[in-house]
Design a protein around this motif. Structure first.
Motif, short mmCIF file in Angstrom:
data_model
loop_
_atom_site.label_atom_id
_atom_site.label_comp_id
_atom_site.label_asym_id
_atom_site.label_seq_id
_atom_site.Cartn_x
_atom_site.Cartn_y
_atom_site.Cartn_z
N SER A 185 34.17 110.34 -8.17
CA SER A 185 35.47 109.77 -7.79
C SER A 185 35.34 110.12 -6.40
O SER A 185 34.84 110.86 -5.62
N ALA A 186 36.71 109.48 -5.58
CA ALA A 186 37.22 109.79 -4.60
C ALA A 186 37.66 111.28 -4.38
O ALA A 186 37.98 111.66 -5.42
N THR A 200 42.56 108.15 -2.91
CA THR A 200 42.89 106.92 -3.20
C THR A 200 44.04 106.47 -3.07
O THR A 200 44.71 105.19 -2.58
N PHE A 217 34.34 104.02 -10.18
CA PHE A 217 35.46 102.94 -9.60
C PHE A 217 35.33 101.73 -9.15
O PHE A 217 36.26 100.51 -9.20
N ARG A 219 42.71 102.12 -11.74
CA ARG A 219 42.77 103.60 -11.44
C ARG A 219 42.22 104.45 -12.57
O ARG A 219 42.40 104.21 -13.68
N GLY A 220 41.93 105.55 -11.80
CA GLY A 220 40.93 106.33 -12.89
C GLY A 220 39.69 105.73 -13.60
O GLY A 220 39.06 106.26 -14.58
N GLY A 221 39.31 104.91 -12.79
CA GLY A 221 38.04 103.98 -13.49
C GLY A 221 36.70 104.67 -13.14
O GLY A 221 35.87 104.19 -13.90
N SER A 222 36.66 106.03 -12.62
CA SER A 222 35.38 106.51 -12.34
C SER A 222 34.89 106.81 -13.72
O SER A 222 33.76 107.04 -13.97
N1 ASP Z 1 39.66 107.11 -7.15
C1 ASP Z 1 40.20 106.27 -8.26
C2 ASP Z 1 41.32 106.73 -8.56
O1 ASP Z 1 42.15 107.45 -7.81
C3 ASP Z 1 39.15 106.32 -9.54
C4 ASP Z 1 39.24 107.64 -10.27
O2 ASP Z 1 39.45 108.65 -9.67
O3 ASP Z 1 38.75 107.88 -11.41
O4 ASP Z 1 42.10 105.96 -9.29
#
Ligand code: ASP
Ligand code: MG
Length: 245
Positions: free
Chosen positions: A37-38, A43, A181, A195-198
């Motif tokens: 992820s970032a 993000t 992501f 969001r949270g897509g990683s």
């Molecule tokens: N960086 C993206 C987010 O903050 C994806 C992730 O962290 O999974 O939503």
């Protein structure tokens, strides 16, 4: 083979990045594929920068640049490693600032830079520690999606391309460090999976490669019996079935 995914906090400070490298190095002989992820907060900062550009007409990325170059500096790595991404990000924000409006596609383009910078940072730290690793933007490895910006879904043709591309890295003995992501539409516009897509990216990569395991690494000891801020005697649970979870 296994896919190892590390989230924002695991790539969010130099100590954690060091731990990540140790964890991957210990598995290097199995030639894992790494998805990241970032860095934590990045993000959110990118999305705020979009809102700021719309509201003020200013492309202000100073805090963001400080955050991500700080991670590189902690490892004595040059900013050059992410110069193209920082330029691309600035250009994307300038575009929003000039229009004083952001389409969902504009927002995804800006948001994508968190992961694009993160893979370059992590792969460079791995190489500095003697691990053969290369940064991979998922869309260059075949992650094609529909054009539902902000919540894109992968297209079926992603699977064979992801498999061929990432297996080629593995065959060369290189650990590909792949962006979570993000993807691209068939006509080349950057998308995000939500969001949270990683975690989703890691699952897609694992399915494409027919992985034995997809590991979602995190930096807490486990699932707890209750929120420890509310219930002081909360404890981590040794074993939890899917149904219980
Ligand atoms: N960086 C993206 C987010 O903050 C994806 C992730 O962290 O999974 O939503
Ligand atoms: Mg997550």
């Amino acid at each position: 083979m296994r896919v190892m995914k590390f989230g924002g906090t695991s790539v969010g400070d130099p100590d954690r990045i060091g731990t990540l490298c140790d964890i991957v190095a210990a598995q290097a002989n199995t030639r894992p594929v790494v998805v990241v992820s970032a860095a934590s907060r990045v993000t959110d900062m990118l999305l705020k920068a979009v809102q700021h550009a719309v509201a003020t007409g200013q492309a202000d990325d100073a805090a963001l640049v400080a955050r991500v170059t700080g991670l590189l500096a902690a490892f004595d790595l040059p900013r050059d490693l992410i110069a193209a991404e920082l330029d691309g990000l600035h250009e994307a924000l300038e575009h929003v600032a000039a229009a004083r409006a952001a389409t969902d596609a504009d927002t995804d383009r800006v948001a994508s830079y968190g992961e694009r910078i993160s893979v370059r940072t992590v792969a460079a730290v791995m190489r500095a520690r003697g691990l053969e690793a290369e940064a991979v933007d998922a869309f260059d490895a075949g992650m094609l999606t529909d054009d539902h910006f902000g919540a894109a879904e992968p297209l079926p043709q992603s699977e064979p391309t992801l498999r061929a591309t990432l297996e080629a890295y593995r065959a060369r003995g290189v650990v590909p460090v792949v962006t979570g992501f993000i993807g691209k539409t068939l006509d080349g516009r950057v998308t995000t999976l939500g969001r949270g897509g990683s975690d989703y990216s890691a699952a897609l990569v694992g399915a494409a490669l027919d992985a034995d395991e997809i590991e979602i690494w995190t930096d807490v000891p486990g699932v707890m019996s209750a929120d420890p801020r509310v219930v002081p005697e909360a404890h981590t649970i040794d074993c939890l079935s899917f149904a219980e979870a």
